[in-house]
Enzyme design. Sequence first.
Site, PDB file in Angstrom:
ATOM      1  CB  CYS A  58       1.385  -6.222   0.970  1.00 49.48           C
ATOM      2  SG  CYS A  58       3.076  -6.466   1.545  1.00 49.48           S
ATOM      3  CB  CYS A  61       0.456  -2.619  -0.655  1.00 47.30           C
ATOM      4  SG  CYS A  61       1.556  -1.184  -0.758  1.00 47.30           S
TER       5      CYS A  61
END
Length: 335
Positions: A58, A61
């Site tokens: 991600c 993140c």
Amino acid sequence: MSDIRHNWTKDEIRGIYEKPLLGLVLEAANVHAKEHKFGEVQISSLLSIKTGGCSEDCSYCPQAARYHTGIKVQAIMKVDDVVNAANAAKAGGASRFCMGAAWREVRDNSDFDRVIDMVKAVNKLDMEVCCTLGMLTPHQAERLAEAGLYAYNHNIDTSEEHYGEVITTRTYDDRLHTLANVRQAGISVCSGGIIGLGETDADRIGMLLTLANLPQHPESVPINVLVPVAGTPLAENTRVPFDELVRMIATARIVMPKSAVRLSAGRLELSIAEQAMCFMAGANSIFAGDKLLTTPNPEYNADMDMFHLLGLTPKASFADGHPQKRQQAVAHEPA
Ligand code: SAM
Ligand code: DTB
Ligand code: SF4
């Protein structure tokens, strides 16, 4: 009562999203006043029960193992420490306690057994217990429900079209399957996304379309503003202008009238006046406490001052009932 629809079209949602800002806020405020206690805001507290070292990619993140963000990787916490944190959150007025783990998916191992114990222990404190642990199978969702889990957070993050630009290690459909497993287990669904990932207005509209056309609207819809973290691929993204956040909140409020819309990550950069406009536009939930999972959030006292200044009141736990308790009641009704 507002019309609860699951057949929104992209053009309709675009028509709402693109309205002149103040008129849009007024319309959203009217929907909000009809469906919710105006000025009542749910306070949730977040705790990272397992931090960093995640196998996913991600791109926003700080907890993805592949990016060098300098966060301290921590194995799963002890149940007692979690209960202490939940008690402190309750004393500070939180009605929901959300435990997050940097996992791609839940595995059926002793760490999950420990999460089940955490859920049981926090449930005894009479708080709404929430978890966000990555993907779940139907059986894992059922185990969480049986332990007394109130809500599960699992964000779709952006539109289906933009998803592959942000995450490549799982698909949009994977996310939707977990949401269906959570719903099937009778757990309240919390799902929203992030703005500031480099998406277009069409992607934002697409994300709201997916959420609003689910068979049941998520009970809670977090709208996060990207917190850019050094070391992640999105570290240099420019910050979303505040009016676009307000548009997103107002549109979510109008298309999902009964859901809680949560003004989530990104509050640290917002003034009280800007947050006030988000509350006017239908936001009725926040994360309080000076840390989200790994990034900073406003100081607790600053938030309490804001509540006082704006005349906001914290929402009590279980004000909307308990989905599992409701289901059990139905199951036990005589035929
Ligand atoms: N690993 C689980 C998962 O991804 O579902 C749970 C934890 S994950 C950190 C929870 C959510 O936090 C993500 O879905 C994303 O929407 C949000 N998030 C993570 N990093 C963020 C950031 N830098 N800024 C804003 N939101 C972020
Ligand atoms: C959500 O939508 N936002 C919260 C919660 N659900 C789990 C997480 C925000 C995380 C922000 C980045 C961090 O602190 O690591
Ligand atoms: Fe892992 Fe969740 Fe972060 Fe993605 S958002 S890298 S799944 S902790």
